[in-house]
Design an enzyme around this catalytic site. Structure first.
Site, PDB file in Angstrom:
ATOM      1  N   LYS A  14       3.586  41.632 -18.655  1.00  0.00           N
ATOM      2  CA  LYS A  14       3.727  41.539 -17.193  1.00  0.00           C
ATOM      3  C   LYS A  14       2.399  41.840 -16.527  1.00  0.00           C
ATOM      4  O   LYS A  14       1.532  42.526 -17.100  1.00  0.00           O
ATOM      5  CB  LYS A  14       4.807  42.500 -16.664  1.00  0.00           C
ATOM      6  CG  LYS A  14       4.573  44.009 -16.916  1.00  0.00           C
ATOM      7  CD  LYS A  14       3.664  44.708 -15.935  1.00  0.00           C
ATOM      8  CE  LYS A  14       3.355  46.143 -16.322  1.00  0.00           C
ATOM      9  NZ  LYS A  14       2.215  46.745 -15.660  1.00  0.00           N
ATOM     10  N   ASP A 141       8.989  50.272 -17.309  1.00  0.00           N
ATOM     11  CA  ASP A 141       8.704  48.830 -17.357  1.00  0.00           C
ATOM     12  C   ASP A 141       9.646  48.064 -18.286  1.00  0.00           C
ATOM     13  O   ASP A 141       9.588  46.827 -18.329  1.00  0.00           O
ATOM     14  CB  ASP A 141       7.265  48.590 -17.850  1.00  0.00           C
ATOM     15  CG  ASP A 141       6.218  49.032 -16.835  1.00  0.00           C
ATOM     16  OD1 ASP A 141       6.574  49.226 -15.654  1.00  0.00           O
ATOM     17  OD2 ASP A 141       5.056  49.180 -17.236  1.00  0.00           O
TER      18      ASP A 141
HETATM   19  P1  ATP Z   1       2.254  50.004 -19.103  1.00  0.00           P
HETATM   20  O1  ATP Z   1       1.616  48.801 -18.520  1.00  0.00           O
HETATM   21  O2  ATP Z   1       3.755  49.850 -19.281  1.00  0.00           O
HETATM   22  O3  ATP Z   1       1.896  51.287 -18.436  1.00  0.00           O
HETATM   23  P2  ATP Z   1       0.457  49.656 -21.284  1.00  0.00           P
HETATM   24  O4  ATP Z   1       0.625  48.189 -21.469  1.00  0.00           O
HETATM   25  O5  ATP Z   1      -0.739  50.104 -20.546  1.00  0.00           O
HETATM   26  O6  ATP Z   1       1.749  50.219 -20.597  1.00  0.00           O
HETATM   27  P3  ATP Z   1       1.254  50.001 -23.996  1.00  0.00           P
HETATM   28  O7  ATP Z   1       0.557  48.897 -24.716  1.00  0.00           O
HETATM   29  O8  ATP Z   1       2.700  49.845 -23.731  1.00  0.00           O
HETATM   30  O9  ATP Z   1       0.471  50.356 -22.659  1.00  0.00           O
HETATM   31  O10 ATP Z   1       0.975  51.316 -24.858  1.00  0.00           O
HETATM   32  C1  ATP Z   1       0.847  52.608 -24.332  1.00  0.00           C
HETATM   33  C2  ATP Z   1       0.900  53.609 -25.496  1.00  0.00           C
HETATM   34  O11 ATP Z   1       2.225  53.619 -26.022  1.00  0.00           O
HETATM   35  C3  ATP Z   1       0.020  53.224 -26.675  1.00  0.00           C
HETATM   36  O12 ATP Z   1      -1.240  53.785 -26.557  1.00  0.00           O
HETATM   37  C4  ATP Z   1       0.784  53.729 -27.883  1.00  0.00           C
HETATM   38  O13 ATP Z   1       0.349  55.017 -28.244  1.00  0.00           O
HETATM   39  C5  ATP Z   1       2.224  53.866 -27.420  1.00  0.00           C
HETATM   40  N1  ATP Z   1       3.188  52.911 -28.037  1.00  0.00           N
HETATM   41  C6  ATP Z   1       4.425  53.190 -28.458  1.00  0.00           C
HETATM   42  N2  ATP Z   1       5.051  52.091 -28.922  1.00  0.00           N
HETATM   43  C7  ATP Z   1       4.205  51.070 -28.792  1.00  0.00           C
HETATM   44  C8  ATP Z   1       4.292  49.691 -29.089  1.00  0.00           C
HETATM   45  N3  ATP Z   1       5.379  49.143 -29.646  1.00  0.00           N
HETATM   46  N4  ATP Z   1       3.242  48.923 -28.793  1.00  0.00           N
HETATM   47  C9  ATP Z   1       2.141  49.476 -28.215  1.00  0.00           C
HETATM   48  N5  ATP Z   1       1.991  50.778 -27.943  1.00  0.00           N
HETATM   49  C10 ATP Z   1       3.014  51.581 -28.213  1.00  0.00           C
END
Ligand code: ATP
Length: 313
Positions: A14, A141
């Site tokens: 997203k 999210d």
């Molecule tokens: P958001 O935009 O929802 O705030 P994000 O996209 O910035 O999140 P994610 O890629 O969802 O961040 O990952 C955040 C943290 O969650 C990672 O650094 C990791 O430690 C943890 N994590 C747990 N499960 C997962 C997964 N399936 N994929 C990626 N990261 C994960």
């Protein structure tokens, strides 16, 4: 890993085309109003029968993904199994394209995909409403990763109202070399906002009207992300990425969610290719991806003919 071994579900990344941040609530979360838009960058989760809950991951960011119970996909499988009084015996394989800690809800997409994949593998037929309740428990999210399209999120972002959207919007995503932690970005937001009175977070109607009309020019003028100054403060080099895409002809640009991914709104596929090339050659980001929106939410992918669940179970 082949799809015929189990059930494969893909779920989209997203971007937040609008993100208004309000005051901190008594539970520590900020009051948010967010306009989510699902884009055509997907992670795939394949669920196969196993003796215990295990997780593997492939893709450029695979080494940054936890493979234990803290993985959001594993947590989703556990919550679904608990709801149905089952042991969470499943192997989850994540094929990751969404950057980790990129502000694109990659972990949330994996959780929504795992939920649907386990529901199909275990033949549970869990009502959509119950799946959405589990999603909201998993993270702000996650419900949006399940529904996709475009939606207005309130509360801490998890209370969703689907939004009408027309046509296709073209975007280029500049994916950064390193991620940013969402809690750290919120802390920086708080530091920058110190002493400022926070009004209730609102999104201008121009933004939702532009989505409904399929009007990229008006959407470009209405994009808003209150977390952008905090992301730029923590990662000043993002200013150079923003400048490259804007100078190459993007209609507008904004940091996606808590960053550091930057989303450039462009007029069409041709302009997208030009801007992606400029970003790639500039060296200001790890890679550039051309995507369209809206993308559908988490969906089961077809299994190759004759290799359905009947043979997998
Ligand atoms: P958001 O935009 O929802 O705030 P994000 O996209 O910035 O999140 P994610 O890629 O969802 O961040 O990952 C955040 C943290 O969650 C990672 O650094 C990791 O430690 C943890 N994590 C747990 N499960 C997962 C997964 N399936 N994929 C990626 N990261 C994960």
């Amino acid at each position: 890993m082949t799809r015929c071994d189990g059930v494969t579900v893909h779920a989209p990344a997203k971007i937040n085309v609008g993100l208004a941040v309000g005051a901190v609530r008594s539970d520590g979360f900020h009051e948010l109003t967010s306009v989510f838009l699902a884009v055509s960058l997907y992670d795939e989760v394949t669920a196969t029968p196993a003796r215990a809950l295990t997780v593997t991951c492939e893709g450029p960011d695979a080494d940054k993904v936890p493979l234990d119970q803290t993985n959001l996909a594993a947590h989703a499988a556990e919550l679904l199994a608990t709801l149905h009084n089952l042991p969470p015996n499943v192997h989850l394989h994540i094929a990751k394209n969404i950057p980790v800690a990129g502000g694109m809800a990659g972990g949330s997409a994996n959780a929504a995909a795992a939920l649907l994949a386990c529901d199909a593998l275990w033949r549970l037929g869990t009502p959509r409403e119950d799946l959405l309740t589990i999603c909201a428990d998993l993270g702000s999210d996650v419900p949006f990763s399940l529904i996709g399209g475009a939606a207005l999120g309130t509360g801490r972002g998890e209370k969703l109202t689907e939004l009408p959207i027309a046509g296709a919007f073209h975007w280029v995503l500049a994916i950064a070399h390193e991620g940013l932690s969402t809690p750290v970005v919120f802390r920086e937001f708080d530091r920058l906002a110190q002493g400022t009175r926070m009004p209730p977070p609102t999104i201008p109607q121009t933004l939702t009207h532009a989505l409904a009309a399929g009007d990229a020019t008006t959407l470009a003028s209405a994009l808003r992300n209150d977390l952008q100054p905090a992301a730029l403060s923590l990662r000043p080099s993002l200013a150079a990425t923003l400048a490259v895409g804007t100078e190459a002809g993007a209609l507008a640009a904004l940091v996606s969610g808590s960053g550091p991914t930057i989303a450039f709104l462009v007029t069409d596929a041709k302009a997208a290719a030009v801007i992606a090339a400029a970003l790639t050659t500039s060296g200001t980001c790890r890679t550039a991806r051309v995507v369209t929106a809206p993308a559908q939410g988490a969906s089961v992918l077809p299994t190759p003919l004759g290799q359905g669940l009947g043979t997998a179970l």
